[in-house]
Design a protein around this motif. Sequence first.
Motif, PDB file in Angstrom:
ATOM      1  N   MET A   1       0.843  -1.190   0.000  1.00 32.07           N
ATOM      2  CA  MET A   1       0.000   0.000   0.000  1.00 32.07           C
ATOM      3  C   MET A   1       0.886   1.251   0.000  1.00 32.07           C
ATOM      4  SD  MET A   1      -3.120   0.978   2.600  1.00 32.07           S
ATOM      5  CE  MET A   1      -3.977  -0.545   2.220  1.00 32.07           C
ATOM      6  N   SER A   2       0.623   2.163  -0.932  1.00 34.23           N
ATOM      7  CA  SER A   2       1.480   3.329  -1.084  1.00 34.23           C
ATOM      8  C   SER A   2       1.305   4.314   0.060  1.00 34.23           C
ATOM      9  CB  SER A   2       1.177   4.022  -2.417  1.00 34.23           C
ATOM     10  OG  SER A   2      -0.113   4.610  -2.371  1.00 34.23           O
ATOM     11  N   ARG A   3       2.274   5.220   0.142  1.00 37.00           N
ATOM     12  CA  ARG A   3       2.237   6.235   1.202  1.00 37.00           C
ATOM     13  C   ARG A   3       1.031   7.149   1.039  1.00 37.00           C
ATOM     14  NH1 ARG A   3       7.131  10.527   2.570  1.00 37.00           N
ATOM     15  NH2 ARG A   3       6.023  11.631   4.253  1.00 37.00           N
ATOM     16  N   LEU A   4       0.669   7.461  -0.224  1.00 41.62           N
ATOM     17  CA  LEU A   4      -0.481   8.330  -0.479  1.00 41.62           C
ATOM     18  C   LEU A   4      -1.759   7.706   0.050  1.00 41.62           C
ATOM     19  CD1 LEU A   4      -1.833  10.785  -1.735  1.00 41.62           C
ATOM     20  CD2 LEU A   4      -1.908   9.555  -3.921  1.00 41.62           C
ATOM     21  N   ILE A   5      -1.937   6.411  -0.185  1.00 46.78           N
ATOM     22  CA  ILE A   5      -3.143   5.735   0.290  1.00 46.78           C
ATOM     23  C   ILE A   5      -3.202   5.732   1.812  1.00 46.78           C
ATOM     24  CG2 ILE A   5      -4.330   3.510   0.389  1.00 46.78           C
ATOM     25  CD1 ILE A   5      -3.350   2.927  -2.398  1.00 46.78           C
ATOM     26  N   LEU A   6      -2.059   5.518   2.449  1.00 43.40           N
ATOM     27  CA  LEU A   6      -2.018   5.542   3.914  1.00 43.40           C
ATOM     28  C   LEU A   6      -2.391   6.918   4.458  1.00 43.40           C
ATOM     29  CD1 LEU A   6       1.203   3.433   4.667  1.00 43.40           C
ATOM     30  CD2 LEU A   6      -1.175   2.797   5.121  1.00 43.40           C
ATOM     31  N   GLU A   7      -1.883   7.961   3.819  1.00 38.35           N
ATOM     32  CA  GLU A   7      -2.207   9.326   4.247  1.00 38.35           C
ATOM     33  C   GLU A   7      -3.703   9.609   4.076  1.00 38.35           C
ATOM     34  OE1 GLU A   7       0.316  11.890   2.035  1.00 38.35           O
ATOM     35  OE2 GLU A   7       2.110  11.472   3.250  1.00 38.35           O
ATOM     36  N   LEU A   8      -4.256   9.161   2.942  1.00 38.47           N
ATOM     37  CA  LEU A   8      -5.683   9.345   2.706  1.00 38.47           C
ATOM     38  C   LEU A   8      -6.511   8.580   3.729  1.00 38.47           C
ATOM     39  CD1 LEU A   8      -5.816   9.088  -1.201  1.00 38.47           C
ATOM     40  CD2 LEU A   8      -6.180  11.134   0.182  1.00 38.47           C
ATOM     41  N   LEU A   9      -6.084   7.369   4.058  1.00 37.41           N
ATOM     42  CA  LEU A   9      -6.800   6.568   5.056  1.00 37.41           C
ATOM     43  C   LEU A   9      -6.760   7.220   6.435  1.00 37.41           C
ATOM     44  CD1 LEU A   9      -5.841   2.887   4.137  1.00 37.41           C
ATOM     45  CD2 LEU A   9      -8.141   3.876   4.145  1.00 37.41           C
ATOM     46  N   LEU A  10      -5.599   7.740   6.817  1.00 36.72           N
ATOM     47  CA  LEU A  10      -5.474   8.404   8.114  1.00 36.72           C
ATOM     48  C   LEU A  10      -6.366   9.641   8.187  1.00 36.72           C
ATOM     49  CD1 LEU A  10      -1.627   8.124   8.807  1.00 36.72           C
ATOM     50  CD2 LEU A  10      -3.478   6.978  10.036  1.00 36.72           C
ATOM     51  N   ASP A 174     -16.593   8.488   1.874  1.00 38.87           N
ATOM     52  CA  ASP A 174     -16.244   9.346   0.746  1.00 38.87           C
ATOM     53  C   ASP A 174     -14.973   8.856   0.066  1.00 38.87           C
ATOM     54  OD1 ASP A 174     -16.563  11.827  -0.839  1.00 38.87           O
ATOM     55  OD2 ASP A 174     -14.712  12.423   0.167  1.00 38.87           O
ATOM     56  N   LEU A 175     -13.989   8.440   0.854  1.00 38.38           N
ATOM     57  CA  LEU A 175     -12.744   7.917   0.302  1.00 38.38           C
ATOM     58  C   LEU A 175     -13.000   6.646  -0.506  1.00 38.38           C
ATOM     59  CD1 LEU A 175      -9.622   8.010   0.161  1.00 38.38           C
ATOM     60  CD2 LEU A 175      -9.593   6.655   2.262  1.00 38.38           C
ATOM     61  N   ALA A 176     -13.834   5.756   0.030  1.00 38.17           N
ATOM     62  CA  ALA A 176     -14.125   4.504  -0.670  1.00 38.17           C
ATOM     63  C   ALA A 176     -14.819   4.756  -2.001  1.00 38.17           C
ATOM     64  CB  ALA A 176     -14.992   3.609   0.207  1.00 38.17           C
ATOM     65  N   ILE A 177     -15.700   5.747  -2.035  1.00 41.34           N
ATOM     66  CA  ILE A 177     -16.443   6.024  -3.269  1.00 41.34           C
ATOM     67  C   ILE A 177     -15.566   6.732  -4.302  1.00 41.34           C
ATOM     68  CG2 ILE A 177     -18.339   7.387  -4.244  1.00 41.34           C
ATOM     69  CD1 ILE A 177     -19.835   6.866  -1.593  1.00 41.34           C
ATOM     70  N   ARG A 178     -14.897   7.811  -3.877  1.00 42.45           N
ATOM     71  CA  ARG A 178     -14.163   8.635  -4.845  1.00 42.45           C
ATOM     72  C   ARG A 178     -12.851   8.009  -5.294  1.00 42.45           C
ATOM     73  NH1 ARG A 178     -12.234  13.451  -3.633  1.00 42.45           N
ATOM     74  NH2 ARG A 178     -12.360  13.281  -1.359  1.00 42.45           N
ATOM     75  N   TYR A 179     -12.106   7.430  -4.350  1.00 45.61           N
ATOM     76  CA  TYR A 179     -10.784   6.888  -4.692  1.00 45.61           C
ATOM     77  C   TYR A 179     -10.796   5.376  -4.898  1.00 45.61           C
ATOM     78  CZ  TYR A 179      -8.691  11.384  -3.538  1.00 45.61           C
ATOM     79  OH  TYR A 179      -8.353  12.710  -3.521  1.00 45.61           O
ATOM     80  N   GLY A 180     -11.823   4.717  -4.381  1.00 47.13           N
ATOM     81  CA  GLY A 180     -11.891   3.277  -4.529  1.00 47.13           C
ATOM     82  C   GLY A 180     -12.806   2.840  -5.647  1.00 47.13           C
TER      83      GLY A 180
END
Length: 223
Positions: A1-10, A174-180
Motif C-alpha cells: 500500500m502506497s504512502r499516499l493511500i495511507l495518508e488518505l486513510l489516516l 467518501d474515500l471509498a467512493i471517490r478513490y476506490g
Amino acid sequence: MSRLILELLLQATGQTLEMVLASGLIAVAGGLPLAVLMVLTGPSGLCRMPLLARILGLMIDAVRAVPFIILLVLLIPVTRLIAGTALGTTAAIVPLSIAAIPYFARIAEVSLREVDPGLIDAVRAMGGTRWMVVRYVLLPESLPSLISGFTVTLVTLVGASAMAGVIGAGGLGDLAIRYGYQRFNTPVMLGVVAVLIVLVTGLQGVGNLLSRRLRHGATTHAA
C-alpha cells in the motif's frame, strides 16, 4: 500500500471519528432527556401524561422510520441553515445527530424501564422528589445499560457516516467512493473496509469493557 493511500486513510479515519464522536455526544445530550421524559410521563411513570408520552413516541418513531440515505437528502436545507454548507465533515454531523437522537432515545428508554421499581418506591417512600428518583436511581442504576446502548449507537453511526460519503461528507465512505469505487482502486476499498472493521471492533470492545466494569462495581457495592 502506497504512502499516499495511507495518508488518505489516516485523514479519512480522523474525519469519520470526528463525525461519529460529535454526533454520538449530541445523541446522548438530546436522546437521554427524551428517554427520561417518556419514562416519567408513561403509563407507569411518576408524572403520568399518556398523551405527551404517545406524541413523543410517535415523533421519535417517525424519524427512525426514514432510511438514513433519504434523511440525508431531506435535511440538506436544514444542514445548510445550521452549518452553512451541505458538504464536508461538519455538515454531515447535522443529519447524523438528527438520526442518532431518536435512535439512542429508544435504547435509553428501554434501559431506564429496566430499573427495579422497588428502588423507585423506596426513594419515594423516604420523601424523595421526582428529580431525586431520576438523579439517584434511574440514571445510576441504568448506567451500564446506557453505556452499552451508547456503544451500539456509535457503531451504527460508523456505518451511517460511511453512507454520508455519498453526498461528499468526507470520511471513509467518501474515500471509498471517490478513490476506490470510481477509480477502480481495490487497495483503497480493502483499506477502508479494514479500518471500518477495526473501528467497529474497537468501539464495541471499549463499550463492553466499560459496561462490565460498571456492572461489576455495582454488584460489589451492593454486596
